[in-house]
Scaffold this motif. Structure first.
Motif, mmCIF file in Angstrom:
data_model
loop_
_atom_site.group_PDB
_atom_site.id
_atom_site.type_symbol
_atom_site.label_atom_id
_atom_site.label_comp_id
_atom_site.label_asym_id
_atom_site.label_seq_id
_atom_site.Cartn_x
_atom_site.Cartn_y
_atom_site.Cartn_z
ATOM 1 N N SER A 49 -25.831 43.726 -4.825
ATOM 2 C CA SER A 49 -24.577 43.528 -5.542
ATOM 3 C C SER A 49 -24.075 44.888 -6.007
ATOM 4 C CB SER A 49 -24.765 42.584 -6.735
ATOM 5 O OG SER A 49 -25.760 43.067 -7.612
ATOM 6 N N TYR B 204 -19.581 42.326 -7.711
ATOM 7 C CA TYR B 204 -19.413 41.580 -6.462
ATOM 8 C C TYR B 204 -20.785 41.291 -5.873
ATOM 9 C CZ TYR B 204 -18.390 40.764 -1.491
ATOM 10 O OH TYR B 204 -18.336 40.250 -0.228
ATOM 11 N N GLN B 205 -21.017 40.041 -5.481
ATOM 12 C CA GLN B 205 -22.262 39.677 -4.794
ATOM 13 C C GLN B 205 -21.939 38.773 -3.613
ATOM 14 O OE1 GLN B 205 -24.986 37.111 -6.877
ATOM 15 N NE2 GLN B 205 -26.593 37.301 -5.314
ATOM 16 N N ARG C 224 -8.438 34.356 -6.801
ATOM 17 C CA ARG C 224 -8.535 35.761 -6.423
ATOM 18 C C ARG C 224 -7.419 36.577 -7.062
ATOM 19 N NH1 ARG C 224 -9.795 35.076 0.039
ATOM 20 N NH2 ARG C 224 -11.765 33.984 -0.191
ATOM 21 N N THR D 159 -19.573 34.015 -1.832
ATOM 22 C CA THR D 159 -19.317 35.262 -2.548
ATOM 23 C C THR D 159 -19.107 34.961 -4.024
ATOM 24 O OG1 THR D 159 -18.280 36.236 -0.597
ATOM 25 C CG2 THR D 159 -17.805 37.269 -2.704
ATOM 26 N N TYR E 248 -16.825 44.443 -13.569
ATOM 27 C CA TYR E 248 -16.641 43.608 -12.370
ATOM 28 C C TYR E 248 -17.856 43.805 -11.474
ATOM 29 C CZ TYR E 248 -15.254 42.123 -7.735
ATOM 30 O OH TYR E 248 -15.227 41.525 -6.501
ATOM 31 N N HIS F 124 -17.678 36.636 -7.612
ATOM 32 C CA HIS F 124 -16.922 37.679 -8.296
ATOM 33 C C HIS F 124 -17.117 37.466 -9.799
ATOM 34 C CE1 HIS F 124 -14.757 38.649 -4.538
ATOM 35 N NE2 HIS F 124 -14.720 37.346 -4.348
ATOM 36 N N GLY G 185 -20.576 47.007 -8.250
ATOM 37 C CA GLY G 185 -19.388 46.862 -9.076
ATOM 38 C C GLY G 185 -19.172 48.098 -9.916
#
Length: 230
Positions: free
Chosen positions: A62, A83-84, A1, A111, A81, A113, A64
């Protein structure tokens, strides 16, 4: 992360310099991602045979953003980027047995990324053209972050895998200076889970050991976005 955060900060730090050299754009996006999984063969678990099926990610929303740096007219370098948040579980070919009361259809939260570095080419004859088709592609990585514990007490750890993408879409730009617009996009992504690095692919029913090996995971995302040029 922390690696993902560092890359995001790097992209933001380089944005002012890019804006001075050429046009900078920001595209917030919201979409729906589907697909992603691989087949598993029939086998035996604790002496009980089970059918084959597919260990897969559920389709889910999703979102981003993409930063674009125009190097020449219609040609962009991009950093994206996505995110899902979704669930992972087995889609069985036949009804599996229940062992010790464990639900074989249970799913776990996971998750994704996605970070992609790539380019995009727009096609238009003049700066006055409002409707602009484009194609693009990129290379990067995906961080898979599971958030569940299997029935046998195993908590999968996060992992990072290589990813590539191809996309295409259509933009409609507004105003005389064409600084604002809307776009519709379809993106295909593929990421590779190398041999011996597949421990994140787990389910509640019988854990992760049955999935050792390598796999290619394909997903598709349909999205809409707002184009903001600086």
């Amino acid at each position: 992360r922390s690696f993902v955060a560092a890359l995001a900060l790097l992209a933001l730090a380089t944005a002012p310099a890019a804006a001075q050299q050429g046009k900078l754009e920001l595209v917030p996006e919201f979409g729906y991602t589907f697909g992603g999984g691989f087949d598993i063969d029939p086998g035996v678990f604790n002496g009980v045979p089970y059918p084959g099926g597919k260990l897969e990610l559920d389709a889910s929303p999703s979102y981003g953003a993409t930063l674009g740096f125009e190097t020449k007219r219609g040609t962009y370098f991009t950093v994206s980027y996505v995110y899902q948040g979704t669930e992972i579980g087995v889609n069985w070919d036949a009804t599996p047995p229940s062992i010790d009361g464990i639900d074989p259809n249970a799913k776990g939260d996971i998750t994704l990324h996605k970070i992609l570095f790539g380019g995009r080419q727009e096609f238009y004859k003049s700066s006055e053209q409002k409707l602009r088709p484009y194609i693009g592609g990129g290379l990067g990585f995906v961080v898979l972050d599971p958030n569940f514990v299997t029935d046998n007490g195993y908590r999968p750890s996060s992992q990072t895998d290589f990813m590539m993408s191809l996309n295409g879409g259509l933009r409609y730009m507004f105003g005389e200076e064409k600084r604002f617009g809307l776009q519709g996009d379809f993106k295909g992504t593929w990421f590779w889970v190398p041999n011996g690095d597949i421990t994140v692919w787990c389910d509640y029913w019988y854990g992760c050991a049955a999935y050792e090996g390598s796999a290619t995971i394909a997903q598709g995302t349909a999205s809409i976005g707002a184009v903001i040029k600086f």
